[in-house]
Design a protein around this motif. Structure first.
Motif, PDB file in Angstrom:
ATOM      1  N   PRO A   1     -11.729  -6.742 -11.629  1.00  0.00           N
ATOM      2  CA  PRO A   1     -11.424  -5.315 -11.629  1.00  0.00           C
ATOM      3  C   PRO A   1     -12.002  -4.603 -12.846  1.00  0.00           C
ATOM      4  O   PRO A   1     -12.332  -5.221 -13.859  1.00  0.00           O
TER       5      PRO A   1
ATOM      6  N   SER B   1       0.829  -1.200   0.000  1.00  0.00           N
ATOM      7  CA  SER B   1       0.000   0.000   0.000  1.00  0.00           C
ATOM      8  C   SER B   1       0.868   1.256   0.000  1.00  0.00           C
ATOM      9  O   SER B   1       1.977   1.272   0.549  1.00  0.00           O
TER      10      SER B   1
ATOM     11  N   ARG C   1      -4.392  -5.161  -5.002  1.00  0.00           N
ATOM     12  CA  ARG C   1      -5.208  -6.350  -4.747  1.00  0.00           C
ATOM     13  C   ARG C   1      -4.733  -7.443  -5.697  1.00  0.00           C
ATOM     14  O   ARG C   1      -5.046  -7.436  -6.881  1.00  0.00           O
TER      15      ARG C   1
ATOM     16  N   PRO D   1      -8.403  -9.713  -6.372  1.00  0.00           N
ATOM     17  CA  PRO D   1      -9.602  -8.965  -5.993  1.00  0.00           C
ATOM     18  C   PRO D   1     -10.815  -9.883  -5.893  1.00  0.00           C
ATOM     19  O   PRO D   1     -10.944 -10.862  -6.638  1.00  0.00           O
TER      20      PRO D   1
ATOM     21  N   VAL E   1      -6.862  -0.365  -5.612  1.00  0.00           N
ATOM     22  CA  VAL E   1      -8.015   0.298  -5.007  1.00  0.00           C
ATOM     23  C   VAL E   1      -7.545   1.617  -4.416  1.00  0.00           C
ATOM     24  O   VAL E   1      -6.471   1.688  -3.797  1.00  0.00           O
TER      25      VAL E   1
ATOM     26  N   ARG F   1     -14.268   4.898  -1.605  1.00  0.00           N
ATOM     27  CA  ARG F   1     -13.255   4.147  -2.344  1.00  0.00           C
ATOM     28  C   ARG F   1     -13.632   4.107  -3.818  1.00  0.00           C
ATOM     29  O   ARG F   1     -14.794   4.280  -4.193  1.00  0.00           O
ATOM     30  N   ARG F   2     -12.622   3.859  -4.642  1.00  0.00           N
ATOM     31  CA  ARG F   2     -12.821   3.650  -6.068  1.00  0.00           C
ATOM     32  C   ARG F   2     -11.980   2.442  -6.482  1.00  0.00           C
ATOM     33  O   ARG F   2     -10.835   2.302  -6.095  1.00  0.00           O
ATOM     34  N   GLY F   3     -12.568   1.596  -7.313  1.00  0.00           N
ATOM     35  CA  GLY F   3     -11.844   0.434  -7.788  1.00  0.00           C
ATOM     36  C   GLY F   3     -12.456  -0.851  -7.268  1.00  0.00           C
ATOM     37  O   GLY F   3     -13.531  -0.842  -6.666  1.00  0.00           O
ATOM     38  N   PRO F   4     -11.777  -1.975  -7.529  1.00  0.00           N
ATOM     39  CA  PRO F   4     -10.411  -2.090  -8.060  1.00  0.00           C
ATOM     40  C   PRO F   4     -10.332  -1.842  -9.572  1.00  0.00           C
ATOM     41  O   PRO F   4     -11.269  -2.141 -10.304  1.00  0.00           O
TER      42      PRO F   4
ATOM     43  N   THR G   1      -4.036   0.741  -2.620  1.00  0.00           N
ATOM     44  CA  THR G   1      -3.804  -0.622  -2.152  1.00  0.00           C
ATOM     45  C   THR G   1      -3.821  -1.603  -3.312  1.00  0.00           C
ATOM     46  O   THR G   1      -4.805  -1.648  -4.066  1.00  0.00           O
TER      47      THR G   1
ATOM     48  N   ARG H   1      -8.592   4.603  -1.742  1.00  0.00           N
ATOM     49  CA  ARG H   1      -9.486   4.714  -0.600  1.00  0.00           C
ATOM     50  C   ARG H   1      -9.146   5.957   0.224  1.00  0.00           C
ATOM     51  O   ARG H   1      -7.965   6.287   0.433  1.00  0.00           O
TER      52      ARG H   1
END
Length: 345
Positions: free
Chosen positions: A310, A229, A303, A306, A253, A260-263, A301, A255
């Motif tokens: 994604p 991260s 992933r 995920p 991701v 948050r947005r993503g992944p 972050t 955050r």
């Protein structure tokens, strides 16, 4: 120094072709060292903003040549909202207005657009935006039909998104751009309303000590590998992320305390032509998911696996979790190089 203005080009792969219109522009300019090409293929205006804001050696008082219309028509055809693309273009015009840079849009077209086989709604909305900012573009399709109608589409183009470079068209287009650049104007929003006043754009990056230096013929920067991260302190809204991507990256991701947005996949396709590491961007918002608000700490972050597939944006890919080759060979590993954030001033 001659009276011909300095030129800075931000555009797609047609602006990078050997013997293409930008190469011809350099040959025609009386001082070719004052023609600076910041173009990056397979990208949009957001990448142009990154290149412009991070460049430290711009010539004095340049005219900015914007050539991302073809790319953005393709992005819009692959589900990137037109409103996002044009909002970033508004920001480019705002940056240029604040710096006193005239702007000359150069509109290139896919072969299928030039022959009217494809019609992209993006084009009509782009025309309205250029009119709003009182910018008169160089239109390559119109120029072809008026001056080079003897060239068939198959002769004019190498493939659907790329013009051929073995005709007289690129040089003639460069001559037209050079002539029009002298009369280019500074963008002025004729409908400011709730405009961009009181805000600014910033390129932000982590400050971690494990950054790895990256350099190629286009840029030199620090890469922050997506092996753990990353945190960035900021206050504002998150618009885009810039990456050195490879076929073997994690999903990521973004955050903050506000959401948050993503992944998002950070991978490029294994079969994609070009080098194994490529400069890419992720556009991190849309009308249904507005820019992520950050008031303090933004965490990026990785992933590896995920829980859900994604988001895979145009020119990116997802082949599944990284295989581990990049960790064994850091030269094959990409990472984050910066973020585009809208901040208060």
């Amino acid at each position: 120094m001659s009276d011909v203005p300095s030129l800075v080009i931000i555009g797609g792969s047609n602006s990078l072709l050997r013997n293409g219109w930008v190469d011809q522009l350099k040959k025609l300019h009386p001082e070719p060292e004052r023609v600076v090409n910041l173009s990056i293929g397979a990208a949009t205006t957001a990448m142009g903003i990154y290149r412009l804001l991070s460049s430290t050696d711009l010539p004095p008082n340049p005219v900015i040549i914007w050539e991302y219309a073809l790319n953005e028509a393709n992005y819009s055809a692959h589900h990137q909202p037109v409103g996002v693309l044009l909002y970033h273009l508004r920001w480019l015009f705002e940056i240029c207005a604040r710096r006193g840079y005239p702007v000359l849009p150069v509109l290139l077209y896919n072969k299928a657009e030039a022959t009217d086989e494809e019609l992209h709604p993006y084009r009509e909305k782009l025309a309205s935006l250029l009119k709003r900012y009182q910018l008169k573009p160089v239109d390559a399709r119109r120029f072809w039909r008026l001056r080079f109608a003897h060239l068939t589409p198959d002769r004019l183009y190498k493939d659907n998104p790329h013009y051929a470079t073995d005709t007289q068209f690129p040089r003639a287009l460069a001559k037209l751009v050079l002539a029009r650049a002298a009369g280019a104007v500074i963008p002025r929003d004729t409908k400011p309303g709730n405009g961009l006043a009181g805000r600014d754009l910033r390129i932000l990056a982590p400050s971690d000590s494990d950054a790895r230096a990256f350099s190629n013929r286009i840029l030199s920067c620090d890469i922050f590998p997506l092996t753990r991260s990353r945190e960035i302190q900021m206050q504002g809204q998150l618009l885009a992320c810039f990456l050195i991507s490879s076929p073997n990256e994690a999903a990521i991701v973004f955050r903050s305390a506000r959401g948050r947005r993503g992944p998002f996949s950070a991978q490029i396709g294994a079969s994609e032509s070009g080098p194994a590491l490529q400069l890419k961007h992720l556009l991190l918002w849309n009308p249904q998911n507005p820019p992520l608000e950050v008031d303090g700490c933004l965490t990026i972050t990785p992933r590896q696996k995920p829980l859900r597939g994604p988001i895979v944006q145009h020119t990116m890919a997802w082949r599944g979790p990284p295989k581990g080759e990049a960790e064994a060979d850091p030269s094959r590993q990409g990472g984050v190089i910066g973020l585009l954030a809208e901040v208060g001033i």
